[in-house]
Design an enzyme around this catalytic site. Structure first.
Site, PDB file in Angstrom:
ATOM      1  N   ALA A 167       0.832  -1.202   0.000  1.00 13.10           N
ATOM      2  CA  ALA A 167       0.000   0.000   0.000  1.00 13.10           C
ATOM      3  C   ALA A 167       0.870   1.256   0.000  1.00 13.10           C
ATOM      4  O   ALA A 167       0.576   2.234  -0.707  1.00 13.10           O
ATOM      5  CB  ALA A 167      -0.931   0.003   1.198  1.00 13.10           C
ATOM      6  N   TYR A 168       1.935   1.239   0.778  1.00 12.51           N
ATOM      7  CA  TYR A 168       2.866   2.365   0.821  1.00 12.51           C
ATOM      8  C   TYR A 168       3.478   2.587  -0.559  1.00 12.51           C
ATOM      9  O   TYR A 168       3.532   3.719  -1.062  1.00 12.51           O
ATOM     10  CB  TYR A 168       3.944   2.084   1.860  1.00 12.51           C
ATOM     11  CG  TYR A 168       4.985   3.157   2.009  1.00 12.51           C
ATOM     12  CD1 TYR A 168       4.737   4.292   2.774  1.00 12.51           C
ATOM     13  CD2 TYR A 168       6.238   3.038   1.411  1.00 12.51           C
ATOM     14  CE1 TYR A 168       5.697   5.291   2.924  1.00 12.51           C
ATOM     15  CE2 TYR A 168       7.207   4.014   1.554  1.00 12.51           C
ATOM     16  CZ  TYR A 168       6.930   5.138   2.317  1.00 12.51           C
ATOM     17  OH  TYR A 168       7.883   6.120   2.453  1.00 12.51           O
ATOM     18  N   GLY A 169       3.950   1.507  -1.193  1.00 14.78           N
ATOM     19  CA  GLY A 169       4.538   1.623  -2.521  1.00 14.78           C
ATOM     20  C   GLY A 169       3.556   2.143  -3.548  1.00 14.78           C
ATOM     21  O   GLY A 169       3.890   2.964  -4.402  1.00 14.78           O
ATOM     22  N   LYS A 172       2.979   5.883  -3.009  1.00 11.31           N
ATOM     23  CA  LYS A 172       4.117   6.660  -3.490  1.00 11.31           C
ATOM     24  C   LYS A 172       4.191   6.659  -5.018  1.00 11.31           C
ATOM     25  O   LYS A 172       4.602   7.656  -5.640  1.00 11.31           O
ATOM     26  CB  LYS A 172       5.413   6.113  -2.894  1.00 11.31           C
ATOM     27  CG  LYS A 172       5.548   6.335  -1.393  1.00 11.31           C
ATOM     28  CD  LYS A 172       5.563   7.804  -1.025  1.00 11.31           C
ATOM     29  CE  LYS A 172       5.958   8.040   0.415  1.00 11.31           C
ATOM     30  NZ  LYS A 172       5.995   9.482   0.764  1.00 11.31           N
TER      31      LYS A 172
END
Length: 263
Positions: A167-169, A172
């Site tokens: 989810a972070y990737g 970003k």
């Protein structure tokens, strides 16, 4: 014998004369950037959620002779983002540069183990937050300085599959797209928009990841040609250059600052 007088003129700081807003300035890369921007001649407005951290970094900058103020700001709260931007203009009279560095992490692990609440939180802070920030910053730059620059913090994890932090990737990677779109949209006005994609950096977020997944930093370093993690100051240097007039023909790029990990 004739005397020869050599006159040397010190080169002005990289950000001399500029007003810079730093979101996520209480710790890690953001705090390093706030210190560096001030050393390079900028008047800095620091913003994050934690007042004690902001106050400490602000006082450190002032003790070193820099100019700094701070404002509380939560990237999940549109009103607080606008208030931070407005405070920079109220205190310094203008806005020339902004570094959107604030972020939140997700619990590391496969995407099917991520809760919907964690997904929503990461999306709100790491994707929607930069969009809200850029919208407010562009309006302030346009209304005051006229031209300027914005840098968003992405991640090297946005440039590849990211099974540890999906989810972070993804958030970003969305920031990378927003960055490119903003660069194309506002370039004709003289507003440059870029992103940096740090590799492994010794921030609190990475230390927390190491605590959750022992050995992860060593694994990442093994995939990095320089063989080590970055210090926050090293990432801040890239942001400072992109915000400066020395990067005057650079816009719409995602600059990898990753020790060669994605080379």
């Amino acid at each position: 014998m004739n005397d020869t007088t050599i006159t040397s003129t010190a080169r002005p700081g990289l950000l001399s004369g500029k007003v810079a807003l730093v979101l996520g300035a209480g710790r890690g890369i953001g705090a390093a950037a706030a210190r560096l921007f001030a050393r390079e001649g900028a008047r800095v407005l620091l913003a994050s959620r934690t007042e004690a951290q902001l106050e400490a970094v602000t006082e450190e900058i002032r003790a070193a002779g820099g100019t700094a103020e701070y404002a509380l700001c939560d990237l999940a709260d549109p009103a607080s983002i606008r208030a931070a931007v407005d405070r920079a203009v109220a205190v310094y009279g203008r806005l020339d540069a902004a570094f959107n560095n604030g972020a939140t992490a997700q619990p590391p692990g496969p995407m099917d183990r991520l809760t919907e609440a964690d997904f929503d939180r990461v999306s709100a802070v790491d994707f929607k937050g930069p969009w809200l920030a850029m919208t407010a910053e562009i309006a302030a730059i346009r209304a005051t300085a006229g031209t300027g620059a914005i840098v968003n913090t992405s991640s090297v994890g946005s440039l590849m599959g990211n099974p540890w932090l999906p989810a972070y990737g993804a958030a970003k990677r969305a920031v990378n797209s927003l960055t490119a779109s903003a660069a194309v949209t506002y370039g004709p006005e003289g507003i440059r928009v870029n992103a940096i994609a740090p590799g492994t950096t010794l921030t609190e977020m990475v230390h927390e990841w190491e605590a959750d997944s022992p050995g992860i930093v060593e694994q990442l370093n093994a995939r990095t040609p320089l063989g080590r993690a970055a210090e926050p100051d090293e990432i801040a240097e890239a942001a400072a250059w992109l915000l400066s007039d020395r990067a005057s023909y650079v816009t719409g790029t995602v600059l990898r600052v990753d020790g060669g990990m994605r080379a």
